[in-house]
Design an enzyme around this catalytic site. Structure first.
Site, short mmCIF file in Angstrom:
data_model
loop_
_atom_site.label_atom_id
_atom_site.label_comp_id
_atom_site.label_asym_id
_atom_site.label_seq_id
_atom_site.Cartn_x
_atom_site.Cartn_y
_atom_site.Cartn_z
N SER A 194 -0.68 -3.71 -5.40
CA SER A 194 0.61 -3.60 -6.08
C SER A 194 0.67 -4.54 -7.00
CB SER A 194 1.56 -3.61 -4.83
OG SER A 194 1.24 -4.62 -3.99
N HIS B 257 4.28 -9.28 -6.24
CA HIS B 257 4.94 -8.29 -7.20
C HIS B 257 5.67 -8.59 -8.43
CE1 HIS B 257 5.10 -5.22 -3.81
NE2 HIS B 257 3.95 -5.70 -3.82
#
Length: 303
Positions: free
Chosen positions: A207, A253
Protein backbone atom coordinates in the site's frame (compact mmCIF):
# COMPACT_ATOMS: atom_id res chain seq x y z
CA UNK A 1 27.17 -13.52 -85.78
CA UNK A 2 24.27 -14.82 -83.67
CA UNK A 3 23.23 -13.30 -80.32
CA UNK A 4 22.58 -15.49 -77.27
CA UNK A 5 18.97 -15.38 -76.07
CA UNK A 6 18.37 -13.30 -72.92
CA UNK A 7 18.41 -15.35 -69.74
CA UNK A 8 15.46 -15.36 -67.37
CA UNK A 9 16.34 -13.77 -63.98
CA UNK A 10 16.44 -16.13 -61.01
CA UNK A 11 15.79 -15.39 -57.34
CA UNK A 12 18.97 -14.24 -55.62
CA UNK A 13 18.15 -16.45 -52.63
CA UNK A 14 16.85 -19.43 -54.62
CA UNK A 15 18.89 -19.71 -57.83
CA UNK A 16 16.70 -22.54 -59.17
CA UNK A 17 13.59 -20.37 -59.32
CA UNK A 18 12.93 -18.04 -62.23
CA UNK A 19 11.21 -14.72 -61.54
CA UNK A 20 10.57 -11.36 -63.12
CA UNK A 21 9.70 -9.64 -59.83
CA UNK A 22 12.35 -7.44 -58.27
CA UNK A 23 12.72 -5.92 -54.81
CA UNK A 24 11.61 -2.29 -54.99
CA UNK A 25 14.43 -1.32 -52.63
CA UNK A 26 17.55 -3.17 -53.85
CA UNK A 27 16.28 -4.27 -57.33
CA UNK A 28 17.32 -7.89 -56.83
CA UNK A 29 15.08 -10.64 -58.29
CA UNK A 30 12.88 -12.36 -55.70
CA UNK A 31 10.62 -15.41 -55.94
CA UNK A 32 7.17 -15.66 -54.32
CA UNK A 33 8.64 -17.18 -51.13
CA UNK A 34 10.95 -14.18 -50.71
CA UNK A 35 8.39 -11.47 -51.49
CA UNK A 36 7.39 -9.24 -48.60
CA UNK A 37 4.44 -6.90 -49.10
CA UNK A 38 5.48 -3.25 -49.15
CA UNK A 39 3.65 0.04 -49.57
CA UNK A 40 4.71 -0.11 -53.22
CA UNK A 41 5.46 -3.50 -54.77
CA UNK A 42 7.45 -6.10 -52.84
CA UNK A 43 10.71 -6.16 -50.92
CA UNK A 44 13.20 -8.91 -50.14
CA UNK A 45 13.67 -10.21 -46.56
CA UNK A 46 17.02 -8.42 -46.10
CA UNK A 47 15.58 -5.03 -47.05
CA UNK A 48 12.58 -5.57 -44.79
CA UNK A 49 14.86 -6.39 -41.83
CA UNK A 50 17.09 -3.41 -42.61
CA UNK A 51 14.04 -1.16 -42.67
CA UNK A 52 12.90 -2.44 -39.30
CA UNK A 53 16.30 -1.70 -37.78
CA UNK A 54 16.22 1.86 -39.09
CA UNK A 55 12.77 2.59 -37.62
CA UNK A 56 12.91 4.06 -34.14
CA UNK A 57 10.90 2.07 -31.58
CA UNK A 58 7.62 3.63 -30.48
CA UNK A 59 7.80 5.67 -27.27
CA UNK A 60 5.18 6.96 -24.89
CA UNK A 61 4.55 10.64 -24.24
CA UNK A 62 6.93 10.41 -21.27
CA UNK A 63 9.77 8.64 -23.06
CA UNK A 64 8.95 5.06 -22.05
CA UNK A 65 8.71 1.98 -24.21
CA UNK A 66 5.40 1.13 -25.88
CA UNK A 67 5.65 -2.41 -24.45
CA UNK A 68 4.09 -0.98 -21.30
CA UNK A 69 0.66 -1.41 -22.84
CA UNK A 70 1.00 -5.17 -22.22
CA UNK A 71 1.31 -4.63 -18.46
CA UNK A 72 4.19 -7.05 -18.00
CA UNK A 73 5.66 -5.21 -14.99
CA UNK A 74 2.27 -4.94 -13.29
CA UNK A 75 1.70 -8.66 -13.73
CA UNK A 76 5.22 -9.48 -12.52
CA UNK A 77 4.76 -7.35 -9.39
CA UNK A 78 1.47 -9.08 -8.60
CA UNK A 79 3.08 -12.49 -9.12
CA UNK A 80 5.96 -11.57 -6.80
CA UNK A 81 3.60 -10.39 -4.06
CA UNK A 82 1.50 -13.56 -4.35
CA UNK A 83 4.62 -15.75 -4.26
CA UNK A 84 5.86 -14.05 -1.09
CA UNK A 85 2.41 -14.44 0.47
CA UNK A 86 2.62 -18.19 -0.15
CA UNK A 87 6.10 -18.25 1.37
CA UNK A 88 4.81 -16.25 4.33
CA UNK A 89 2.03 -18.78 4.90
CA UNK A 90 4.54 -21.63 4.62
CA UNK A 91 6.85 -19.94 7.14
CA UNK A 92 4.02 -19.83 9.66
CA UNK A 93 4.27 -23.64 10.10
CA UNK A 94 0.57 -24.30 10.18
CA UNK A 95 -0.45 -21.11 11.99
CA UNK A 96 -3.45 -19.01 10.97
CA UNK A 97 -1.80 -15.57 11.01
CA UNK A 98 -2.20 -15.30 7.24
CA UNK A 99 -5.98 -15.61 7.54
CA UNK A 100 -6.79 -13.94 10.84
CA UNK A 101 -5.32 -11.26 13.05
CA UNK A 102 -5.57 -7.50 13.36
CA UNK A 103 -7.19 -4.80 11.26
CA UNK A 104 -10.68 -4.78 9.67
CA UNK A 105 -12.03 -6.95 12.47
CA UNK A 106 -9.17 -9.42 12.18
CA UNK A 107 -9.43 -9.95 8.43
CA UNK A 108 -6.07 -8.44 7.54
CA UNK A 109 -4.14 -11.22 9.23
CA UNK A 110 -1.19 -11.18 11.58
CA UNK A 111 2.56 -11.53 11.43
CA UNK A 112 4.51 -14.58 10.29
CA UNK A 113 8.22 -15.38 10.55
CA UNK A 114 8.66 -13.95 7.04
CA UNK A 115 6.93 -10.65 7.85
CA UNK A 116 8.92 -10.48 11.09
CA UNK A 117 12.07 -10.77 8.98
CA UNK A 118 11.19 -8.31 6.22
CA UNK A 119 8.74 -5.68 7.50
CA UNK A 120 9.70 -2.13 8.47
CA UNK A 121 10.97 -2.21 12.05
CA UNK A 122 13.01 0.50 13.69
CA UNK A 123 14.49 -1.69 16.40
CA UNK A 124 13.30 -4.35 18.83
CA UNK A 125 14.36 -7.32 20.91
CA UNK A 126 12.95 -10.55 19.49
CA UNK A 127 11.59 -13.42 21.64
CA UNK A 128 14.85 -15.36 21.22
CA UNK A 129 16.77 -12.42 22.74
CA UNK A 130 18.31 -11.14 19.50
CA UNK A 131 18.11 -7.47 18.52
CA UNK A 132 16.99 -6.46 15.04
CA UNK A 133 15.58 -3.64 12.97
CA UNK A 134 16.69 -0.98 10.53
CA UNK A 135 18.53 0.90 13.27
CA UNK A 136 20.50 -2.31 13.86
CA UNK A 137 21.69 -2.43 10.25
CA UNK A 138 18.81 -4.33 8.59
CA UNK A 139 18.34 -1.74 5.84
CA UNK A 140 16.88 -4.29 3.45
CA UNK A 141 13.58 -3.92 5.34
CA UNK A 142 12.94 -0.61 3.58
CA UNK A 143 12.59 -2.59 0.33
CA UNK A 144 11.28 -6.00 1.35
CA UNK A 145 8.39 -4.54 3.34
CA UNK A 146 6.61 -3.36 0.18
CA UNK A 147 6.27 -6.98 -1.02
CA UNK A 148 5.03 -8.57 2.22
CA UNK A 149 1.49 -8.62 3.62
CA UNK A 150 -0.24 -9.36 6.89
CA UNK A 151 -2.76 -11.86 5.56
CA UNK A 152 -4.54 -12.89 2.38
CA UNK A 153 -7.21 -10.17 2.54
CA UNK A 154 -4.50 -7.55 2.96
CA UNK A 155 -2.81 -8.95 -0.15
CA UNK A 156 -6.02 -9.12 -2.22
CA UNK A 157 -6.98 -5.51 -1.49
CA UNK A 158 -3.57 -4.24 -2.55
CA UNK A 159 -3.28 -6.46 -5.62
CA UNK A 160 -6.69 -5.36 -6.89
CA UNK A 161 -5.57 -1.72 -6.61
CA UNK A 162 -2.25 -2.53 -8.28
CA UNK A 163 -4.05 -4.25 -11.16
CA UNK A 164 -6.35 -1.26 -11.73
CA UNK A 165 -3.76 1.48 -11.34
CA UNK A 166 -0.70 -0.31 -12.64
CA UNK A 167 -1.93 -1.15 -16.13
CA UNK A 168 -2.90 2.44 -16.89
CA UNK A 169 0.31 3.94 -15.53
CA UNK A 170 2.56 1.33 -17.15
CA UNK A 171 0.91 1.95 -20.53
CA UNK A 172 1.54 5.70 -20.19
CA UNK A 173 5.02 5.61 -18.67
CA UNK A 174 6.52 2.45 -20.15
CA UNK A 175 7.78 -0.57 -18.16
CA UNK A 176 11.04 0.85 -16.78
CA UNK A 177 9.67 4.21 -15.67
CA UNK A 178 6.62 2.57 -14.12
CA UNK A 179 8.80 0.15 -12.17
CA UNK A 180 10.94 3.05 -10.97
CA UNK A 181 7.82 4.92 -9.84
CA UNK A 182 6.55 1.87 -7.95
CA UNK A 183 9.83 1.17 -6.17
CA UNK A 184 10.58 4.80 -5.26
CA UNK A 185 7.04 5.37 -3.94
CA UNK A 186 7.11 2.15 -1.92
CA UNK A 187 10.57 3.00 -0.59
CA UNK A 188 9.41 6.49 0.35
CA UNK A 189 6.41 5.14 2.23
CA UNK A 190 8.60 2.70 4.14
CA UNK A 191 11.06 5.45 5.05
CA UNK A 192 8.14 7.55 6.34
CA UNK A 193 6.94 4.59 8.42
CA UNK A 194 10.47 4.26 9.82
CA UNK A 195 10.62 7.97 10.63
CA UNK A 196 7.24 8.40 12.30
CA UNK A 197 6.32 5.00 13.79
CA UNK A 198 7.33 3.55 17.13
CA UNK A 199 10.62 1.63 16.78
CA UNK A 200 9.09 -1.69 17.84
CA UNK A 201 6.06 -1.48 15.50
CA UNK A 202 6.21 -3.51 12.28
CA UNK A 203 4.84 -2.17 8.98
CA UNK A 204 4.46 -4.04 5.69
CA UNK A 205 2.38 -4.06 2.53
CA UNK A 206 2.32 -2.83 -1.05
CA UNK A 207 0.00 0.00 0.00
CA UNK A 208 2.94 2.39 0.39
CA UNK A 209 3.57 1.99 -3.34
CA UNK A 210 -0.17 1.84 -4.15
CA UNK A 211 -0.77 5.28 -2.62
CA UNK A 212 2.15 6.52 -4.70
CA UNK A 213 0.42 5.14 -7.79
CA UNK A 214 -2.79 6.99 -6.86
CA UNK A 215 -0.89 10.28 -6.71
CA UNK A 216 1.01 9.49 -9.90
CA UNK A 217 -2.19 8.70 -11.79
CA UNK A 218 -3.56 12.13 -10.92
CA UNK A 219 -0.33 13.84 -12.03
CA UNK A 220 -0.03 11.87 -15.27
CA UNK A 221 -3.68 12.20 -16.23
CA UNK A 222 -3.63 15.95 -15.60
CA UNK A 223 -0.46 16.30 -17.66
CA UNK A 224 -2.22 14.55 -20.54
CA UNK A 225 -5.30 16.75 -20.18
CA UNK A 226 -7.62 13.96 -19.05
CA UNK A 227 -10.47 14.03 -16.55
CA UNK A 228 -9.50 12.92 -13.02
CA UNK A 229 -12.91 13.39 -11.39
CA UNK A 230 -13.33 9.63 -10.94
CA UNK A 231 -9.90 9.15 -9.34
CA UNK A 232 -10.21 11.79 -6.60
CA UNK A 233 -13.17 10.20 -4.74
CA UNK A 234 -11.44 6.80 -4.66
CA UNK A 235 -8.30 8.37 -3.24
CA UNK A 236 -10.33 10.27 -0.63
CA UNK A 237 -12.07 7.05 0.44
CA UNK A 238 -8.70 5.33 0.85
CA UNK A 239 -7.38 8.26 2.87
CA UNK A 240 -10.42 8.09 5.15
CA UNK A 241 -9.78 4.39 5.74
CA UNK A 242 -6.13 5.14 6.41
CA UNK A 243 -6.95 7.75 9.03
CA UNK A 244 -9.80 5.93 10.78
CA UNK A 245 -9.17 2.16 10.65
CA UNK A 246 -6.87 0.79 13.38
CA UNK A 247 -3.79 -1.16 12.36
CA UNK A 248 -3.06 0.84 9.18
CA UNK A 249 0.24 2.70 8.85
CA UNK A 250 -0.70 6.35 8.41
CA UNK A 251 2.93 7.48 7.86
CA UNK A 252 3.50 4.71 5.32
CA UNK A 253 0.45 5.58 3.24
CA UNK A 254 0.95 9.33 3.35
CA UNK A 255 4.66 8.97 2.71
CA UNK A 256 4.03 6.81 -0.35
CA UNK A 257 1.46 9.35 -1.55
CA UNK A 258 3.86 12.30 -1.28
CA UNK A 259 6.90 10.52 -2.74
CA UNK A 260 4.82 8.97 -5.53
CA UNK A 261 3.55 12.42 -6.47
CA UNK A 262 7.09 13.81 -6.45
CA UNK A 263 8.39 10.99 -8.65
CA UNK A 264 5.46 11.40 -11.03
CA UNK A 265 6.18 15.12 -11.35
CA UNK A 266 9.77 14.30 -12.30
CA UNK A 267 8.64 11.79 -14.92
CA UNK A 268 5.86 13.96 -16.35
CA UNK A 269 7.52 17.36 -16.48
CA UNK A 270 11.11 16.54 -17.43
CA UNK A 271 12.12 18.68 -20.44
CA UNK A 272 11.83 16.78 -23.70
CA UNK A 273 15.36 17.63 -24.86
CA UNK A 274 17.00 15.92 -21.86
CA UNK A 275 14.09 13.89 -20.60
CA UNK A 276 15.79 10.61 -19.69
CA UNK A 277 18.70 12.33 -17.95
CA UNK A 278 16.45 14.60 -15.90
CA UNK A 279 14.15 11.72 -14.98
CA UNK A 280 17.09 9.59 -13.84
CA UNK A 281 18.67 12.45 -11.90
CA UNK A 282 15.36 13.41 -10.29
CA UNK A 283 14.68 9.86 -9.16
CA UNK A 284 18.23 9.53 -7.79
CA UNK A 285 17.85 12.77 -5.81
CA UNK A 286 14.61 11.53 -4.26
CA UNK A 287 16.21 8.24 -3.22
CA UNK A 288 19.26 9.97 -1.76
CA UNK A 289 17.06 12.39 0.18
CA UNK A 290 15.07 9.48 1.60
CA UNK A 291 18.25 7.66 2.57
CA UNK A 292 19.45 10.81 4.32
CA UNK A 293 16.24 10.98 6.37
CA UNK A 294 16.60 7.29 7.26
CA UNK A 295 20.17 7.93 8.43
CA UNK A 296 18.98 10.79 10.64
CA UNK A 297 16.34 8.51 12.17
CA UNK A 298 18.91 5.78 12.74
CA UNK A 299 21.25 8.21 14.47
CA UNK A 300 18.42 9.29 16.76
CA UNK A 301 17.55 5.71 17.69
CA UNK A 302 21.08 4.48 18.36
CA UNK A 303 22.36 7.73 19.88
Amino acid sequence: MSESPPTTPVCYRHPGRQTYVRCTRCDRPICPDCMREASVGHQCPECVNEGRRSVRPARTAFGGGAAGRHGYVTKALIALNVLLMLLSIASDRGGDAALGGSGFGGLLGGSTPLTDWGSVLGGAIFPDGTVGGIAEGQWYRLLTAMFLHFGVVHLLLNMWALWVLGRSLEANLGPLRFLSLYLVAGFGGNVAAYLFSEPNVTTAGASTAIFGLFAALIVIERKMGRDISQVIPILVINLVFTLTVPGISIPGHLGGLVVGAAMALVLAYAPRSRRSLVQLAGGAILVLALLGLALVRTAALVG
